[in-house]
Motif scaffolding. Structure first.
Motif, PDB file in Angstrom:
ATOM      1  N   LEU A  86     -17.545 -11.562 -23.380  1.00  0.00           N
ATOM      2  CA  LEU A  86     -18.307 -12.659 -23.971  1.00  0.00           C
ATOM      3  C   LEU A  86     -19.685 -12.775 -23.330  1.00  0.00           C
ATOM      4  O   LEU A  86     -20.675 -13.072 -24.022  1.00  0.00           O
ATOM      5  CB  LEU A  86     -17.540 -13.970 -23.823  1.00  0.00           C
ATOM      6  CG  LEU A  86     -16.198 -14.049 -24.571  1.00  0.00           C
ATOM      7  CD1 LEU A  86     -15.525 -15.397 -24.331  1.00  0.00           C
ATOM      8  CD2 LEU A  86     -16.373 -13.815 -26.066  1.00  0.00           C
ATOM      9  N   GLY A  87     -19.763 -12.518 -22.029  1.00  0.00           N
ATOM     10  CA  GLY A  87     -21.049 -12.563 -21.352  1.00  0.00           C
ATOM     11  C   GLY A  87     -21.996 -11.484 -21.860  1.00  0.00           C
ATOM     12  O   GLY A  87     -23.186 -11.737 -22.089  1.00  0.00           O
ATOM     13  N   GLY A 119     -15.936 -20.717 -18.250  1.00  0.00           N
ATOM     14  CA  GLY A 119     -17.130 -21.390 -18.730  1.00  0.00           C
ATOM     15  C   GLY A 119     -18.356 -21.031 -17.919  1.00  0.00           C
ATOM     16  O   GLY A 119     -19.439 -20.790 -18.467  1.00  0.00           O
ATOM     17  N   GLU A 120     -18.220 -20.966 -16.593  1.00  0.00           N
ATOM     18  CA  GLU A 120     -19.352 -20.613 -15.732  1.00  0.00           C
ATOM     19  C   GLU A 120     -19.860 -19.211 -16.035  1.00  0.00           C
ATOM     20  O   GLU A 120     -21.076 -18.958 -16.056  1.00  0.00           O
ATOM     21  CB  GLU A 120     -18.926 -20.711 -14.265  1.00  0.00           C
ATOM     22  CG  GLU A 120     -18.726 -22.135 -13.781  1.00  0.00           C
ATOM     23  CD  GLU A 120     -18.128 -22.197 -12.383  1.00  0.00           C
ATOM     24  OE1 GLU A 120     -17.656 -21.136 -11.906  1.00  0.00           O
ATOM     25  OE2 GLU A 120     -18.124 -23.282 -11.783  1.00  0.00           O
ATOM     26  N   GLU A 121     -18.939 -18.260 -16.270  1.00  0.00           N
ATOM     27  CA  GLU A 121     -19.344 -16.879 -16.531  1.00  0.00           C
ATOM     28  C   GLU A 121     -20.124 -16.787 -17.842  1.00  0.00           C
ATOM     29  O   GLU A 121     -21.122 -16.067 -17.934  1.00  0.00           O
ATOM     30  CB  GLU A 121     -18.101 -15.990 -16.562  1.00  0.00           C
ATOM     31  CG  GLU A 121     -18.408 -14.529 -16.360  1.00  0.00           C
ATOM     32  CD  GLU A 121     -17.190 -13.736 -15.897  1.00  0.00           C
ATOM     33  OE1 GLU A 121     -17.136 -12.540 -16.235  1.00  0.00           O
ATOM     34  OE2 GLU A 121     -16.319 -14.300 -15.207  1.00  0.00           O
ATOM     35  N   ILE A 122     -19.670 -17.508 -18.857  1.00  0.00           N
ATOM     36  CA  ILE A 122     -20.369 -17.494 -20.142  1.00  0.00           C
ATOM     37  C   ILE A 122     -21.731 -18.163 -20.026  1.00  0.00           C
ATOM     38  O   ILE A 122     -22.739 -17.664 -20.544  1.00  0.00           O
ATOM     39  CB  ILE A 122     -19.498 -18.178 -21.201  1.00  0.00           C
ATOM     40  CG1 ILE A 122     -18.242 -17.335 -21.478  1.00  0.00           C
ATOM     41  CG2 ILE A 122     -20.280 -18.408 -22.492  1.00  0.00           C
ATOM     42  CD1 ILE A 122     -17.200 -18.038 -22.332  1.00  0.00           C
ATOM     43  N   GLU A 123     -21.780 -19.289 -19.324  1.00  0.00           N
ATOM     44  CA  GLU A 123     -23.054 -19.994 -19.159  1.00  0.00           C
ATOM     45  C   GLU A 123     -24.060 -19.143 -18.399  1.00  0.00           C
ATOM     46  O   GLU A 123     -25.252 -19.107 -18.741  1.00  0.00           O
ATOM     47  CB  GLU A 123     -22.806 -21.312 -18.403  1.00  0.00           C
ATOM     48  CG  GLU A 123     -21.882 -22.292 -19.111  1.00  0.00           C
ATOM     49  CD  GLU A 123     -22.640 -23.358 -19.880  1.00  0.00           C
ATOM     50  OE1 GLU A 123     -23.865 -23.445 -19.678  1.00  0.00           O
ATOM     51  OE2 GLU A 123     -22.014 -24.063 -20.678  1.00  0.00           O
ATOM     52  N   HIS A 124     -23.610 -18.431 -17.379  1.00  0.00           N
ATOM     53  CA  HIS A 124     -24.505 -17.594 -16.583  1.00  0.00           C
ATOM     54  C   HIS A 124     -25.153 -16.509 -17.438  1.00  0.00           C
ATOM     55  O   HIS A 124     -26.292 -16.100 -17.187  1.00  0.00           O
ATOM     56  CB  HIS A 124     -23.734 -16.965 -15.420  1.00  0.00           C
ATOM     57  CG  HIS A 124     -24.579 -16.109 -14.534  1.00  0.00           C
ATOM     58  ND1 HIS A 124     -25.510 -16.645 -13.641  1.00  0.00           N
ATOM     59  CD2 HIS A 124     -24.664 -14.745 -14.399  1.00  0.00           C
ATOM     60  CE1 HIS A 124     -26.113 -15.651 -13.001  1.00  0.00           C
ATOM     61  NE2 HIS A 124     -25.619 -14.498 -13.438  1.00  0.00           N
ATOM     62  N   ALA A 125     -24.424 -16.039 -18.452  1.00  0.00           N
ATOM     63  CA  ALA A 125     -24.935 -14.971 -19.312  1.00  0.00           C
ATOM     64  C   ALA A 125     -25.811 -15.496 -20.440  1.00  0.00           C
ATOM     65  O   ALA A 125     -26.374 -14.704 -21.209  1.00  0.00           O
ATOM     66  CB  ALA A 125     -23.777 -14.170 -19.894  1.00  0.00           C
ATOM     67  N   GLY A 126     -25.915 -16.818 -20.587  1.00  0.00           N
ATOM     68  CA  GLY A 126     -26.773 -17.371 -21.621  1.00  0.00           C
ATOM     69  C   GLY A 126     -26.029 -18.030 -22.762  1.00  0.00           C
ATOM     70  O   GLY A 126     -26.653 -18.526 -23.709  1.00  0.00           O
TER      71      GLY A 126
END
Length: 537
Positions: A86-87, A119-126
């Motif tokens: 997802l990222g 959620g943090e991993e997805i947010e970090h990727a944009g």
């Protein structure tokens, strides 16, 4: 057959606030011209999802909801961890938006930390992933969906809904040897719990319906949590507390199949202000079952994680009492998922009480089974599937229990096929509806796996089309396997994976069952009795 005989009309949904029916011509409560495909087993679903996400381009839209997500869960081997997949999509310019249940504390055997990390991993990727606790007390967001939209390439649009979370334990296949990334379960399931599950892949106009379900939740203006402590923790973790904008919804994909699909939901009547899209909640899953069960005459085939709650079971029992030719087959977990001193007895009492009610109504027309793999290890049944008379089929996130029918958010699809199945019996229910290809094929696919059925032989596809023969096939296969086990497993193992369900004889459970008020004192759905009463369907 008229679809209004089996599916809910818009005024039967019990929720006039939703956009789900208004978006159809003349307010029709379902969409026509879809192609629905059952994806049996997590490995099948994960491999297809990986390929579909990897094909997405900048400007495409990926929406998902889940009960639990483990960022390191591999979809198809090393390098395909769901957080990474997802990222990478977000980094390519795919618009990624997710809603994960915030969950209760990990110390209570839930998934608060795992969901936050995904959620943090997805947010970090944009991308953007919100931890959503807009539920009733003690409830959860249990919907499991992924929607992939492709502006300019609508033929690729697809929605996945069903019972399979993006998390540990789910990546199993037909051999049922378990996920190599397990999560703790009752010891009877071993270190890699075998897992049986089903997801549905939808193409056609129904994709727009599933997307509308996501958008209603995403655009809910209520705070993600009412708890001041939770909101403080969210700020400390720098979590988003407000949903970003979504691009306008594209036109629905063009018709591409013969399947009529009705999207059904459960939402609770949330205390102190309801959902704007369901101010008094929605019980269309329960209502959909009630309507379909009134037409049941021949065979109800169920695969379910729970199968309990007297008020829910009552409609199945009523159908059995009304029609002496009706049979019910249920495939359920052999033992509860958790082994807690309180949760295990509660779960078993709920199931024993429900099965007693079904057997009082249907006698030997009711048969309940667990599963084992070819090594003799128990298989955990997490699927949520119902097929009635080879006409109406439902696949979703909802279980046959009160939580799923009243209290948690759930998402399901009822499918009717315009294509009649040509194999006899052409009309097993005798109502003039005629067997439908999708419903019958789904039942046969699941049954044949559990029977180890071959193309030729006594339990061929054609033979199993007959509900009476299918009922007998399960009975005889389970009896042969039971006899083999009782004989210390001497000689070749007979085909099949079915074991007749027999709850363990635990003294504590027997004492509780003897208590006249056990249905009040012990609630397998895990909520106070008075709270349950407010959730009528």
């Amino acid at each position: 057959m008229t679809y209004a005989d089996w599916l809910l009309a818009a005024d039967e949904r019990g929720n006039t606030a939703t956009r789900l029916d208004r978006r159809h011509p003349q307010g029709q409560a379902w969409s026509d011209g879809n192609l629905a495909r059952p994806l049996v087993h997590g490995a099948t679903y994960f491999a297809e999802l990986l390929k579909a996400v990897n094909a997405m381009r900048a400007g495409d839209l990926l929406l998902f909801t889940d009960w639990r997500g483990d960022p390191d869960e591999r979809l198809d081997g090393p390098g395909t961890e769901i957080g990474r997949v997802l990222g990478r999509a977000a980094e390519r310019g795919v618009i990624v938006k997710g809603l994960l249940w915030r969950s209760h504390l990990d110390k209570l055997h839930f998934s608060e930390e795992e969901n936050r990390h995904l959620g943090e991993e997805i947010e970090h990727a944009g991308g953007e992933c919100l931890l959503d606790m807009r539920v009733r007390p003690g409830g959860s967001h249990h919907q499991k969906m992924v929607v992939l939209r492709h502006p300019g390439r609508p033929e690729l649009d697809v929605a996945y809904i069903g019972g399979i979370d993006l998390c540990h334990n789910r990546n199993d296949d037909a051999h049922h040897r378990g996920d190599r990334q397990p999560a703790p379960m009752a010891p009877e399931y071993g270190p890699h719990p075998p897992w049986h599950d089903v997801q549905l892949a939808l193409r056609g106009p129904a994709v727009g319906d599933v997307e509308a379900v996501f958008r209603e939740r995403w655009e809910d203006p209520a705070p993600l949590s009412r708890s001041p402590l939770t909101r403080l923790r969210a700020r400390l973790h720098h979590e988003d507390e407000d949903a970003g904008g979504l691009p306008p919804q594209s036109a629905d994909p063009a018709p591409c199949g013969t399947h009529t699909v009705q999207v059904l939901r459960t939402y609770p009547n949330r205390l102190l202000g309801g959902y704007p899209f369901a101010p008094d909640g929605e019980r269309s899953i329960a209502r959909g079952y009630l309507k379909a069960l009134r037409r049941a005459r021949s065979l109800i085939y169920l695969e379910d994680q729970y199968l309990w709650s007297p008020r829910v079971i009552a409609c199945f029992a009523q159908a059995l009492r009304r029609h002496p030719g009706l049979r019910l087959i249920a495939v359920i977990p052999p033992v509860p998922e958790q082994n807690g001193r309180l949760t295990r007895p509660m779960n078993l009492i709920g199931r024993i009480t429900a099965l007693d009610e079904l057997r009082r109504a249907g006698g030997d027309r009711v048969a309940v089974y667990g599963l084992e793999n070819h090594s003799g290890n128990l298989v955990y049944v997490h699927a949520k599937v119902c097929v009635i008379d080879d006409v109406w089929a439902s696949v979703g996130s909802d279980n046959v229990n009160l939580r799923s029918w009243t209290h948690d958010s759930e998402l399901s699809c009822a499918v009717l096929d315009r294509s009649a199945d040509p194999r006899p019996p052409l009309d097993p229910a005798g109502l003039g509806d005629g067997a439908r290809t999708f419903a019958r094929d789904l039942r046969l696919e699941l049954m044949r796996e559990h029977l180890d059925a071959q193309d030729a032989g006594p339990w061929s596809q054609d033979a199993l089309c007959d509900p009476e023969a299918a009922f007998r096939a399960f009975e005889e296969t389970a009896a042969a396997l039971e006899e083999w086990h009782d004989g210390d497993r001497r000689g070749p193992r007979p085909p099949g994976r079915l074991r007749r369900y027999a709850p363990p004889e635990l003294p504590r459970i027997q004492r509780l069952l003897a208590t006249p008020l056990h249905h009040v004192l012990v609630d397998p759905d895990g909520r106070p009795f008075m709270m349950r009463r407010r959730n009528a369907f």
